[in-house]
Design a protein around this motif. Structure first.
Motif, PDB file in Angstrom:
ATOM      1  N   GLN A  12     167.733  28.700 145.107  1.00 55.51           N
ATOM      2  CA  GLN A  12     167.168  30.034 144.939  1.00 55.51           C
ATOM      3  C   GLN A  12     168.006  31.071 145.672  1.00 55.51           C
ATOM      4  OE1 GLN A  12     162.842  30.877 144.997  1.00 55.51           O
ATOM      5  NE2 GLN A  12     163.246  32.257 146.709  1.00 55.51           N
ATOM      6  N   PHE A  13     168.447  30.717 146.873  1.00 53.54           N
ATOM      7  CA  PHE A  13     169.280  31.638 147.653  1.00 53.54           C
ATOM      8  C   PHE A  13     170.575  31.954 146.915  1.00 53.54           C
ATOM      9  CE2 PHE A  13     172.783  32.262 150.624  1.00 53.54           C
ATOM     10  CZ  PHE A  13     172.319  33.313 151.399  1.00 53.54           C
ATOM     11  N   LEU A  14     171.197  30.931 146.337  1.00 51.50           N
ATOM     12  CA  LEU A  14     172.474  31.124 145.654  1.00 51.50           C
ATOM     13  C   LEU A  14     172.318  32.003 144.413  1.00 51.50           C
ATOM     14  CD1 LEU A  14     175.408  30.249 145.962  1.00 51.50           C
ATOM     15  CD2 LEU A  14     174.923  28.297 144.477  1.00 51.50           C
TER      16      LEU A  14
ATOM     17  N   GLN B  80     163.188  43.998 146.606  1.00 47.96           N
ATOM     18  CA  GLN B  80     162.701  42.720 146.082  1.00 47.96           C
ATOM     19  C   GLN B  80     163.786  41.651 146.145  1.00 47.96           C
ATOM     20  OE1 GLN B  80     161.036  42.763 142.143  1.00 47.96           O
ATOM     21  NE2 GLN B  80     158.979  43.058 142.951  1.00 47.96           N
ATOM     22  N   GLY B  81     165.013  42.057 145.832  1.00 45.95           N
ATOM     23  CA  GLY B  81     166.108  41.092 145.862  1.00 45.95           C
ATOM     24  C   GLY B  81     166.279  40.480 147.235  1.00 45.95           C
ATOM     25  N   PHE B  82     166.191  41.318 148.270  1.00 43.45           N
ATOM     26  CA  PHE B  82     166.305  40.792 149.629  1.00 43.45           C
ATOM     27  C   PHE B  82     165.092  39.931 149.984  1.00 43.45           C
ATOM     28  CE2 PHE B  82     169.066  44.654 150.278  1.00 43.45           C
ATOM     29  CZ  PHE B  82     170.243  43.927 150.348  1.00 43.45           C
ATOM     30  N   GLY B  83     163.913  40.255 149.392  1.00 40.11           N
ATOM     31  CA  GLY B  83     162.738  39.417 149.632  1.00 40.11           C
ATOM     32  C   GLY B  83     162.918  38.021 149.059  1.00 40.11           C
ATOM     33  N   ILE B  84     163.475  37.937 147.835  1.00 37.74           N
ATOM     34  CA  ILE B  84     163.747  36.624 147.233  1.00 37.74           C
ATOM     35  C   ILE B  84     164.809  35.885 148.043  1.00 37.74           C
ATOM     36  CG2 ILE B  84     164.593  35.458 145.160  1.00 37.74           C
ATOM     37  CD1 ILE B  84     163.515  37.864 143.554  1.00 37.74           C
ATOM     38  N   LEU B  85     165.835  36.632 148.471  1.00 41.43           N
ATOM     39  CA  LEU B  85     166.883  36.059 149.308  1.00 41.43           C
ATOM     40  C   LEU B  85     166.293  35.555 150.621  1.00 41.43           C
ATOM     41  CD1 LEU B  85     169.991  35.978 148.720  1.00 41.43           C
ATOM     42  CD2 LEU B  85     170.203  37.950 150.241  1.00 41.43           C
TER      43      LEU B  85
ATOM     44  N   ILE C 298     163.203  52.792 153.276  1.00 45.52           N
ATOM     45  CA  ILE C 298     162.996  51.624 154.147  1.00 45.52           C
ATOM     46  C   ILE C 298     161.512  51.301 154.268  1.00 45.52           C
ATOM     47  CG2 ILE C 298     163.256  50.741 156.492  1.00 45.52           C
ATOM     48  CD1 ILE C 298     165.802  52.500 156.686  1.00 45.52           C
ATOM     49  N   ILE C 299     160.688  52.338 154.516  1.00 47.52           N
ATOM     50  CA  ILE C 299     159.255  52.116 154.703  1.00 47.52           C
ATOM     51  C   ILE C 299     158.621  51.564 153.426  1.00 47.52           C
ATOM     52  CG2 ILE C 299     157.050  53.253 155.159  1.00 47.52           C
ATOM     53  CD1 ILE C 299     158.616  55.260 156.915  1.00 47.52           C
ATOM     54  N   SER C 300     158.930  52.194 152.290  1.00 50.25           N
ATOM     55  CA  SER C 300     158.372  51.716 151.023  1.00 50.25           C
ATOM     56  C   SER C 300     159.011  50.395 150.610  1.00 50.25           C
ATOM     57  CB  SER C 300     158.601  52.761 149.931  1.00 50.25           C
ATOM     58  OG  SER C 300     158.001  53.997 150.260  1.00 50.25           O
ATOM     59  N   GLY C 301     160.305  50.263 150.849  1.00 43.99           N
ATOM     60  CA  GLY C 301     161.031  49.074 150.422  1.00 43.99           C
ATOM     61  C   GLY C 301     160.610  47.810 151.136  1.00 43.99           C
ATOM     62  N   MET C 302     160.212  47.930 152.397  1.00 43.78           N
ATOM     63  CA  MET C 302     159.777  46.727 153.111  1.00 43.78           C
ATOM     64  C   MET C 302     158.500  46.164 152.511  1.00 43.78           C
ATOM     65  SD  MET C 302     162.097  45.923 155.115  1.00 43.78           S
ATOM     66  CE  MET C 302     161.297  44.563 155.955  1.00 43.78           C
ATOM     67  N   GLY C 303     157.697  47.032 151.899  1.00 47.29           N
ATOM     68  CA  GLY C 303     156.555  46.520 151.152  1.00 47.29           C
ATOM     69  C   GLY C 303     157.003  45.655 149.996  1.00 47.29           C
ATOM     70  N   PHE C 304     158.067  46.078 149.312  1.00 42.28           N
ATOM     71  CA  PHE C 304     158.565  45.291 148.187  1.00 42.28           C
ATOM     72  C   PHE C 304     159.315  44.052 148.648  1.00 42.28           C
ATOM     73  CE2 PHE C 304     157.308  48.712 145.526  1.00 42.28           C
ATOM     74  CZ  PHE C 304     157.057  48.095 144.315  1.00 42.28           C
ATOM     75  N   PHE C 305     159.940  44.109 149.811  1.00 40.80           N
ATOM     76  CA  PHE C 305     160.508  42.898 150.399  1.00 40.80           C
ATOM     77  C   PHE C 305     159.396  41.862 150.571  1.00 40.80           C
ATOM     78  CE2 PHE C 305     161.523  40.084 153.860  1.00 40.80           C
ATOM     79  CZ  PHE C 305     162.895  39.872 153.785  1.00 40.80           C
TER      80      PHE C 305
ATOM     81  N   ASP D 226     156.473  41.844 149.031  1.00 38.91           N
ATOM     82  CA  ASP D 226     155.954  41.472 147.710  1.00 38.91           C
ATOM     83  C   ASP D 226     156.743  40.309 147.118  1.00 38.91           C
ATOM     84  OD1 ASP D 226     154.372  43.652 148.080  1.00 38.91           O
ATOM     85  OD2 ASP D 226     155.364  44.926 146.606  1.00 38.91           O
ATOM     86  N   ALA D 227     158.067  40.482 147.065  1.00 41.28           N
ATOM     87  CA  ALA D 227     158.906  39.466 146.427  1.00 41.28           C
ATOM     88  C   ALA D 227     158.890  38.164 147.218  1.00 41.28           C
ATOM     89  CB  ALA D 227     160.339  39.983 146.293  1.00 41.28           C
ATOM     90  N   TYR D 228     158.952  38.267 148.528  1.00 41.54           N
ATOM     91  CA  TYR D 228     158.910  37.070 149.364  1.00 41.54           C
ATOM     92  C   TYR D 228     157.634  36.281 149.079  1.00 41.54           C
ATOM     93  CZ  TYR D 228     158.872  34.079 153.515  1.00 41.54           C
ATOM     94  OH  TYR D 228     158.842  32.989 154.344  1.00 41.54           O
ATOM     95  N   ASP D 229     156.496  36.983 149.101  1.00 42.00           N
ATOM     96  CA  ASP D 229     155.211  36.298 148.946  1.00 42.00           C
ATOM     97  C   ASP D 229     155.012  35.742 147.542  1.00 42.00           C
ATOM     98  OD1 ASP D 229     154.356  36.676 151.568  1.00 42.00           O
ATOM     99  OD2 ASP D 229     153.528  38.649 151.139  1.00 42.00           O
ATOM    100  N   LEU D 230     155.453  36.482 146.518  1.00 41.15           N
ATOM    101  CA  LEU D 230     155.239  36.023 145.151  1.00 41.15           C
ATOM    102  C   LEU D 230     156.132  34.842 144.789  1.00 41.15           C
ATOM    103  CD1 LEU D 230     154.799  39.301 143.045  1.00 41.15           C
ATOM    104  CD2 LEU D 230     153.055  37.590 143.588  1.00 41.15           C
ATOM    105  N   PHE D 231     157.379  34.860 145.286  1.00 43.74           N
ATOM    106  CA  PHE D 231     158.339  33.860 144.824  1.00 43.74           C
ATOM    107  C   PHE D 231     158.545  32.700 145.794  1.00 43.74           C
ATOM    108  CE2 PHE D 231     159.812  37.704 142.440  1.00 43.74           C
ATOM    109  CZ  PHE D 231     159.415  37.249 141.197  1.00 43.74           C
ATOM    110  N   CYS D 232     158.109  32.839 147.063  1.00 48.56           N
ATOM    111  CA  CYS D 232     158.285  31.703 147.970  1.00 48.56           C
ATOM    112  C   CYS D 232     157.388  30.535 147.565  1.00 48.56           C
ATOM    113  CB  CYS D 232     158.031  32.103 149.418  1.00 48.56           C
ATOM    114  SG  CYS D 232     156.298  32.429 149.823  1.00 48.56           S
TER     115      CYS D 232
END
Length: 531
Positions: free
Chosen positions: A350-352, A172-177, A26-33, A35-41
């Motif tokens: 993108q969400f779909l 990352q998948g949840f970040g894109i979502l 969870i701690i490491s994964g939220m960083g990747f959440f 990451d993906a949110y910021d890169l792909f939004c």
């Protein structure tokens, strides 16, 4: 290594899965959440930025970002990420994973906020400061790659290590979502408050002044998950493997393990049998020395090249979904929508795609990677990505008339990217290199991937333009079109498939066994009791 260090490593490999493993995910994964949110939004807001800052009165089409501005906004964060991967990867081996881990999250949070503020009234000032903050945002994101992968690999046991590293990356998948959800939510609120007509009805009124707040809010919300997990990341101890193998403090490694895991380590008896030289050959070679290249040179080439090729395809697809959707008619023509309508449509698309293709692919990797292995998943992923790219490209005109079918096929390419090389290229470099080079080699592999992402981002931006100069976006030269671009991406996936054969299988093996760190070391026979 002394008996305590050997006990620590044996315990790490054999201990049962515990709450702390899930907490580390969870701690490491939220960083990747984040990451993906910021890169792909940013792919959600580029059309909105074009409408706001590049509107041309009297034009039959809404304003779009010129090629240079679009390339800068999409590419500058990737350039920062590449440099951050190399820089923090090296620091992670030199000073320890934990000492630099919190700084990457702090940098991401601050630069997410800075990106949304983007000072100035003119478009030049706004886009310049946006690019500045996105570069440093990418720099912080880059550090998260080698550090998160290495930390999770060094905490996990050898039976479930692949699943835990994959779970970190799967965030990352949840970040894109999450980016799609935020884009839909913010645009819906502003549509309800500041309704606007379509561009064809009222070109100036189709982009209300309040739309300038929308993209800023979307970017700034990327700081939230980073802020929420910063405290817990700072409380994580150094990994026991780094402390024992690199810092040479085996007693501290034992104490750290016993503090965070439900285990007590006792070494009752030690019998040592020394090698004839009594030397630890592990200390005799450095990074990129002749011996390192003999042992791991081909492995590093394999991890870096496979990551390079998959990111060309993956980032081309992710960053320019809106162009592909528009080309096949999935999105209505821009002139038939207001600025906020267009943002909502892009976000929902993108969400779909993330919900149906990206997220399931990530989590199927989590479930199966320790059962069927990294090599099999990466091979199948590249193979099916190639097949679906060609299946989209060859009957391309058919898909322009069958929009639902195109969306399904396009979603399957994302599925096999994530149930495939996009996940495994992140996992394997954290498993096959020696502890003192692990973070650096992961950073080099990841940086090669980001070089591929830059090629994909800049190349696809121009290549995907219509072959008819009259039908290209404003300011762009004629390209080779979406269809030919898909053919090229299919060929790139085939090259990635070939690179997979240079990488060893790590399923069920300890990190020390994969990295050959015990070659030539003092051989010891011990009885270790774990309570």
């Amino acid at each position: 290594m002394d008996s305590t260090g050997d006990a620590v490593l044996a315990t790490l490999d054999s201990t049962k899965t515990q709450w702390y493993h899930y907490k580390a995910v969870i701690i490491s994964g939220m960083g990747f959440f984040t990451d993906a949110y910021d890169l792909f939004c940013v792919s959600l807001i580029t059309k909105l930025l074009g409408r706001i800052y590049y509107h041309v009165p009297g034009s039959p089409k809404p304003g779009v970002l010129p090629p240079g501005a679009a390339a800068a906004i999409n590419g500058v964060a990737l350039c920062g990420t590449l440099l951050g991967q190399l820089f923090f990867g090296l620091l992670g081996d030199k000073f320890g994973r934990k000492r630099v881990y919190g700084f990457t999250l702090f940098l991401m949070a601050m630069c997410s906020i800075g990106s949304g503020l983007s000072f100035g009234g003119s478009r030049k000032a706004v886009l310049t400061t946006l690019c500045f903050f996105r570069f440093w945002l990418g720099f912080g994101i880059g550090g998260d790659y080698p550090l998160s992968a290495t930390i999770m690999a060094e905490y996990a046991n050898k039976r479930t290590r692949g699943s835990f590293i994959a779970a970190v990356f799967a965030m990352q998948g949840f970040g894109i979502l999450g980016g799609g959800v935020v884009g839909m939510a913010v645009s819906s609120v502003f549509r309800a408050l500041y309704g606007a007509p379509a561009y064809a009805v009222d070109p100036a009124g189709s982009t209300p002044p309040e739309a300038d707040y929308v993209w800023r809010i979307v970017l700034m919300l990327g700081a939230l998950p980073a802020v929420l997990t910063y405290y817990w990341r700072m409380k994580m101890p150094e990994t026991a493997r780094y402390t024992a193998l690199v810092a040479k403090n085996t007693e501290q490694a034992r104490k750290d393990m016993e503090r965070v895991m439900d285990v007590e380590i006792k070494v009752e008896k030690v019998t040592e049998e020394h090698t004839p030289s009594g030397e630890n050959r592990r200390e005799l070679f450095g990074l990129f020395s002749k011996e390192f290249l003999q042992r791991h040179g081909l492995h590093l080439l394999g991890t870096a090249s496979a990551w390079f090729f998959v990111d060309i395809a993956y980032y081309s697809q992710n960053l320019f979904q809106k162009e592909i959707f528009s080309a096949v008619g999935w999105l209505p023509p821009a002139r038939t929508m207001s600025a906020l309508d267009e943002l909502f449509k892009i976000s929902s698309s993108q969400f779909l795609i993330a919900l149906c293709g990206t997220v399931p692919g990530y989590w199927l990797t989590v479930v199966l990677i320790d059962r069927i292995g990294r090599f099999m998943i990466q091979t199948l992923g590249f193979l099916f990505m190639t097949i679906f790219m060609f299946a989209l490209a060859i009957p391309y005109h058919h898909w322009t008339l069958n929009k639902a079918g195109f969306l399904i096929m396009y979603g399957l390419t994302f599925f096999f990217a994530n149930f495939g090389p996009n996940s495994t290229t992140f996992i394997v470099p954290a498993e096959i290199f020696p502890a003192r080079f692990r973070s650096t080699c992961h950073g080099i592999s990841a940086a090669a991937g980001k070089a591929g992402a830059i090629v994909g981002a800049f190349g696809f931006l121009y290549a995907s333009q219509n072959q008819d100069r009259a039908k290209t976006d404003a300011g762009y030269p004629a390209g080779i079109g979406i269809r030919n671009s898909l053919f090229i991406l299919g060929g790139i996936n085939m090259l990635g498939l070939l690179c997979t054969f240079m990488v060893p299988e790590a399923k069920g093996k300890s990190l020390e066994e994969m990295s050959k760190e015990d070659d030539g070391q003092v051989k010891e026979t011990r009885r270790i009791e774990q309570v």
